[in-house]
Write an enzyme that holds these catalytic residues in place. Structure first.
Site, PDB file in Angstrom:
ATOM      1  N   GLU A   1     -14.375  28.578  20.517  1.00  0.00           N
ATOM      2  CA  GLU A   1     -13.042  28.952  20.999  1.00  0.00           C
ATOM      3  C   GLU A   1     -12.149  27.752  21.265  1.00  0.00           C
ATOM      4  O   GLU A   1     -10.932  27.883  21.333  1.00  0.00           O
ATOM      5  CB  GLU A   1     -13.190  29.806  22.271  1.00  0.00           C
ATOM      6  CG  GLU A   1     -13.778  31.178  21.975  1.00  0.00           C
ATOM      7  CD  GLU A   1     -14.130  31.948  23.228  1.00  0.00           C
ATOM      8  OE1 GLU A   1     -13.557  33.040  23.438  1.00  0.00           O
ATOM      9  OE2 GLU A   1     -14.987  31.474  23.995  1.00  0.00           O
TER      10      GLU A   1
ATOM     11  N   GLU B   1     -22.009  23.790   8.134  1.00  0.00           N
ATOM     12  CA  GLU B   1     -22.627  22.483   7.943  1.00  0.00           C
ATOM     13  C   GLU B   1     -23.576  22.176   9.087  1.00  0.00           C
ATOM     14  O   GLU B   1     -23.542  22.825  10.125  1.00  0.00           O
ATOM     15  CB  GLU B   1     -21.554  21.395   7.819  1.00  0.00           C
ATOM     16  CG  GLU B   1     -20.607  21.599   6.642  1.00  0.00           C
ATOM     17  CD  GLU B   1     -19.567  20.505   6.529  1.00  0.00           C
ATOM     18  OE1 GLU B   1     -19.929  19.324   6.709  1.00  0.00           O
ATOM     19  OE2 GLU B   1     -18.389  20.823   6.260  1.00  0.00           O
ATOM     20  N   TYR B   2     -24.455  21.201   8.874  1.00  0.00           N
ATOM     21  CA  TYR B   2     -25.425  20.766   9.879  1.00  0.00           C
ATOM     22  C   TYR B   2     -26.307  21.928  10.357  1.00  0.00           C
ATOM     23  O   TYR B   2     -26.551  22.106  11.550  1.00  0.00           O
ATOM     24  CB  TYR B   2     -24.714  20.103  11.057  1.00  0.00           C
ATOM     25  CG  TYR B   2     -23.878  18.924  10.642  1.00  0.00           C
ATOM     26  CD1 TYR B   2     -24.476  17.727  10.244  1.00  0.00           C
ATOM     27  CD2 TYR B   2     -22.489  19.011  10.609  1.00  0.00           C
ATOM     28  CE1 TYR B   2     -23.705  16.647   9.835  1.00  0.00           C
ATOM     29  CE2 TYR B   2     -21.716  17.934  10.194  1.00  0.00           C
ATOM     30  CZ  TYR B   2     -22.336  16.756   9.816  1.00  0.00           C
ATOM     31  OH  TYR B   2     -21.569  15.698   9.404  1.00  0.00           O
TER      32      TYR B   2
ATOM     33  N   MET C   1     -20.098  20.213  -2.368  1.00  0.00           N
ATOM     34  CA  MET C   1     -19.168  19.364  -1.614  1.00  0.00           C
ATOM     35  C   MET C   1     -19.362  17.909  -2.047  1.00  0.00           C
ATOM     36  O   MET C   1     -19.819  17.055  -1.283  1.00  0.00           O
ATOM     37  CB  MET C   1     -19.386  19.564  -0.116  1.00  0.00           C
ATOM     38  CG  MET C   1     -19.182  21.008   0.312  1.00  0.00           C
ATOM     39  SD  MET C   1     -19.726  21.373   1.993  1.00  0.00           S
ATOM     40  CE  MET C   1     -18.501  20.471   2.945  1.00  0.00           C
ATOM     41  N   THR C   2     -18.971  17.646  -3.292  1.00  0.00           N
ATOM     42  CA  THR C   2     -19.210  16.348  -3.922  1.00  0.00           C
ATOM     43  C   THR C   2     -18.097  15.358  -3.596  1.00  0.00           C
ATOM     44  O   THR C   2     -17.320  14.941  -4.469  1.00  0.00           O
ATOM     45  CB  THR C   2     -19.375  16.526  -5.443  1.00  0.00           C
ATOM     46  OG1 THR C   2     -18.430  17.520  -5.907  1.00  0.00           O
ATOM     47  CG2 THR C   2     -20.771  16.987  -5.783  1.00  0.00           C
ATOM     48  N   TYR C   3     -18.033  15.011  -2.330  1.00  0.00           N
ATOM     49  CA  TYR C   3     -17.069  14.024  -1.839  1.00  0.00           C
ATOM     50  C   TYR C   3     -17.559  13.510  -0.497  1.00  0.00           C
ATOM     51  O   TYR C   3     -18.574  13.972   0.026  1.00  0.00           O
ATOM     52  CB  TYR C   3     -15.666  14.614  -1.712  1.00  0.00           C
ATOM     53  CG  TYR C   3     -15.610  16.049  -1.232  1.00  0.00           C
ATOM     54  CD1 TYR C   3     -15.761  16.372   0.106  1.00  0.00           C
ATOM     55  CD2 TYR C   3     -15.406  17.090  -2.134  1.00  0.00           C
ATOM     56  CE1 TYR C   3     -15.707  17.685   0.547  1.00  0.00           C
ATOM     57  CE2 TYR C   3     -15.357  18.406  -1.717  1.00  0.00           C
ATOM     58  CZ  TYR C   3     -15.507  18.708  -0.367  1.00  0.00           C
ATOM     59  OH  TYR C   3     -15.461  20.012   0.056  1.00  0.00           O
ATOM     60  N   GLU C   4     -16.865  12.520   0.041  1.00  0.00           N
ATOM     61  CA  GLU C   4     -17.185  11.899   1.328  1.00  0.00           C
ATOM     62  C   GLU C   4     -18.361  10.927   1.250  1.00  0.00           C
ATOM     63  O   GLU C   4     -19.051  10.711   2.240  1.00  0.00           O
ATOM     64  CB  GLU C   4     -17.426  12.945   2.421  1.00  0.00           C
ATOM     65  CG  GLU C   4     -16.168  13.684   2.859  1.00  0.00           C
ATOM     66  CD  GLU C   4     -15.199  12.781   3.652  1.00  0.00           C
ATOM     67  OE1 GLU C   4     -15.351  12.660   4.887  1.00  0.00           O
ATOM     68  OE2 GLU C   4     -14.286  12.211   3.020  1.00  0.00           O
TER      69      GLU C   4
ATOM     70  N   TRP D   1     -10.712  20.014  -1.902  1.00  0.00           N
ATOM     71  CA  TRP D   1     -10.551  19.757  -0.475  1.00  0.00           C
ATOM     72  C   TRP D   1      -9.606  18.566  -0.353  1.00  0.00           C
ATOM     73  O   TRP D   1      -9.980  17.454  -0.686  1.00  0.00           O
ATOM     74  CB  TRP D   1     -11.867  19.438   0.229  1.00  0.00           C
ATOM     75  CG  TRP D   1     -11.613  19.154   1.677  1.00  0.00           C
ATOM     76  CD1 TRP D   1     -11.518  17.930   2.276  1.00  0.00           C
ATOM     77  CD2 TRP D   1     -11.365  20.123   2.698  1.00  0.00           C
ATOM     78  NE1 TRP D   1     -11.228  18.060   3.611  1.00  0.00           N
ATOM     79  CE2 TRP D   1     -11.130  19.398   3.898  1.00  0.00           C
ATOM     80  CE3 TRP D   1     -11.286  21.512   2.725  1.00  0.00           C
ATOM     81  CZ2 TRP D   1     -10.842  20.043   5.104  1.00  0.00           C
ATOM     82  CZ3 TRP D   1     -11.014  22.132   3.920  1.00  0.00           C
ATOM     83  CH2 TRP D   1     -10.799  21.399   5.088  1.00  0.00           C
TER      84      TRP D   1
END
Length: 381
Positions: free
Chosen positions: A126, A169-170, A232-235, A357
C-alpha cells in the site's frame, strides 16, 4: 532504411546530399533539434525508398506509467500490439491496489489506436514499495489468491483491460513451484473470459542459476503456465553497478539460448531497454549511482561535451566518456545499431516478439527501424 555513422566534418546537409534525402526528414526521424549539431560516431537512421519484402510478424509490448506524456503515448501506440500499464499492487489478503495516477487515459488511447491494454500486477504494497512477503502470501494462501484474481477480473471488465502481465521479482526458492501454480491458476480462470496472461522472467542462462533474482523463476514451469513470457534481458549495466552496456548482445544471446531449450519460441518476447545510464567516475561499489537518461539525451550529452561516440563490438552497444566539472563520466545507451542486433536475434531464433521497458521517453528512430524490419501483429484492426 539505412544506418549511417557520423564522421568528422559531417553535417546534416552533407549527409542529406550524399543520400539524396531531405535534411528535414533525417532531423525529424532522429530527433535532431536546430541548429542540427551532430556527434562523431552518432548512428543515424536514414529514410530510403527501399522496402523490406521479407518481414515477419511480431508482437510488440510497451510498458508505461499512467503519467506518460500524451504526445509520447500517441506517437508510440501505432507501433504496439499491447500496452502494459505499470502497475497494480495488492495486499496480503488479496485486495487489488490501483496505480496512484488514474490509468483511464491510457486505456482509452490504447483502444482508440487498436492496441490491447494490459494490467500489470506487481507485489507492491500500500506504500507503493516492493514487498517480498506478498509473493509468499499470495502463492500459498488460496483464499487471498482467489480474492486477488476476482478483483483483477472485476477491474479488467470495468476498465477494459485485455490481459494480465505478472511481474514478480525476487521470488524465494521455496516459492518456485507455488508461483508457477499461481500463474497457471490465473491463466486457467482468465482464458475462458478471453484474457491472456504473460509473465516476466529474470534473465537466466541455466536452470540452476544461483541468486535471489533467479532461483524462484522456473523457465519450464512458467513457460507452460503462461500464454507468453518476457525475458528481462536488460540491466547488466544498472544504477548501482559499474559502467557497462545495459543489454550487451553477447549476454542477451546467452539468455535466449537457454530460454529456447525450456520454452516454445512462439511464447517468448525479448526484453529491450529504452534508456541508458550516465556514470560518474571513478565507480565506487556501494557508493556510486548512475543517472538514467534517454537514448536521445545520451547523444545530446556527447554533442554538448564534444565527445566521440564509440561502439563496443562485443556488447554491440554505443558508449562514450566526457568530462564535466572536473569529473569523468561514462555513458552507455542504445542506438539503431544496437537495436538492429536485437531485432536480428529475434528473427534468428523465431521469437514471438519483444517488450520495451519502458516507453516513457520517445526514441522515434527505434520505432521507425522496427516498422521497417517487422510487420506488427495488431489485436484490433
Amino acid at each position: 532504411m539505412q544506418i549511417y555513422v557520423v564522421k568528422e566534418n559531417d553535417t546534416l546537409d552533407s549527409i542529406s546530399a550524399a543520400f539524396m534525402v531531405s535534411a528535414e526528414d533525417i532531423a525529424y526521424d532522429n530527433q535532431i533539434a536546430a541548429p542540427y549539431p551532430l556527434a562523431v560516431g552518432q548512428a543515424l537512421l536514414i529514410p530510403t525508398d527501399e522496402e523490406n519484402f521479407q518481414k515477419r510478424e511480431v508482437y510488440v509490448n510497451g510498458y508505461a506509467y499512467p503519467y506518460i506524456r500524451n504526445e509520447v503515448l500517441t506517437e508510440t501506440l501505432p507501433y504496439l500490439t499491447t500496452l502494459s500499464v505499470f502497475s497494480y499492487g495488492f495486499t496480503p489478503s488479496g485486495n487489488l491496489i490501483p496505480p496512484k495516477t488514474d490509468d483511464s487515459r491510457l486505456l482509452h488511447e490504447a483502444w482508440q489506436q487498436g492496441v490491447a491494454p494490459v494490467l500489470v500486477l506487481t507485489p507492491f504494497d500500500e506504500s507503493g514499495m516492493f514487498n517480498n512477503y506478498l509473493i509468499s502470501e499470495i502463492t500459498h494462501n488460496m483464499t487471498a489468491q482467489q480474492n486477488l484474481i476476482d478483483q483483477m477480473f472485476l477491474v479488467m471488465e470495468e476498465k477494459g483491460f485485455a490481459g494480465i502481465d505478472l511481474d514478480f521479482e525476487y521470488i524465494l526458492p521455496e516459492d518456485r513451484v507455488a508461483y508457477a501454480d499461481f500463474v497457471a491458476n490465473v491463466r486457467a480462470q482468465a482464458s475462458p473470459k478471453g484474457y491472456f496472461v504473460s509473465v516476466a522472467l529474470a534473465p537466466k542462462t541455466s536452470a540452476n542459476q544461483k541468486g535471489l533474482l533467479y532461483e524462484g523463476k522456473d523457465y519450464k514451469l512458467l513457460g507452460a503456465a503462461a500464454d507468453s513470457v518476457l525475458l528481462m534481458t536488460y540491466e547488466w549495466g544498472y544504477t548501482y553497478g559499474p559502467p557497462m552496456a545495459v543489454a550487451p548482445i553477447n549476454k542477451v544471446r546467452e539468455v535466449v539460448e537457454y530460454a529456447v531449450t525450456e520454452i516454445p519460441t512462439e511464447k517468448i518476447d525479448l526484453g529491450i531497454p529504452n534508456y541508458g545510464y550516465d556514470w560518474t567516475l571513478p565507480f565506487v561499489q556501494g557508493a556510486s549511482k548512475a543517472r538514467t537518461i534517454s537514448n536521445v539525451e545520451a547523444v545530446q550529452i556527447a554533442i554538448e561535451h564534444d565527445a566521440a561516440i564509440q561502439f563496443d563490438q562485443t556488447a554491440m552497444s554505443p558508449y562514450f566518456r566526457y568530462e564535466k566539472d572536473g569529473l569523468q563520466h561514462e555513458v552507455w545507451f542504445e542506438d539503431v545499431r544496437s537495436l538492429k542486433e536485437k531485432f536480428q536475434l529475434i528473427t534468428e531464433y523465431g521469437l514471438r516478439g519483444m517488450g520495451y521497458w519502458q516507453i516513457m521517453r520517445l526514441f522515434r528512430a527505434n520505432w521507425l527501424l522496427l516498422a521497417d524490419t517487422f510487420d506488427l501483429h495488431r489485436p484490433i484492426e
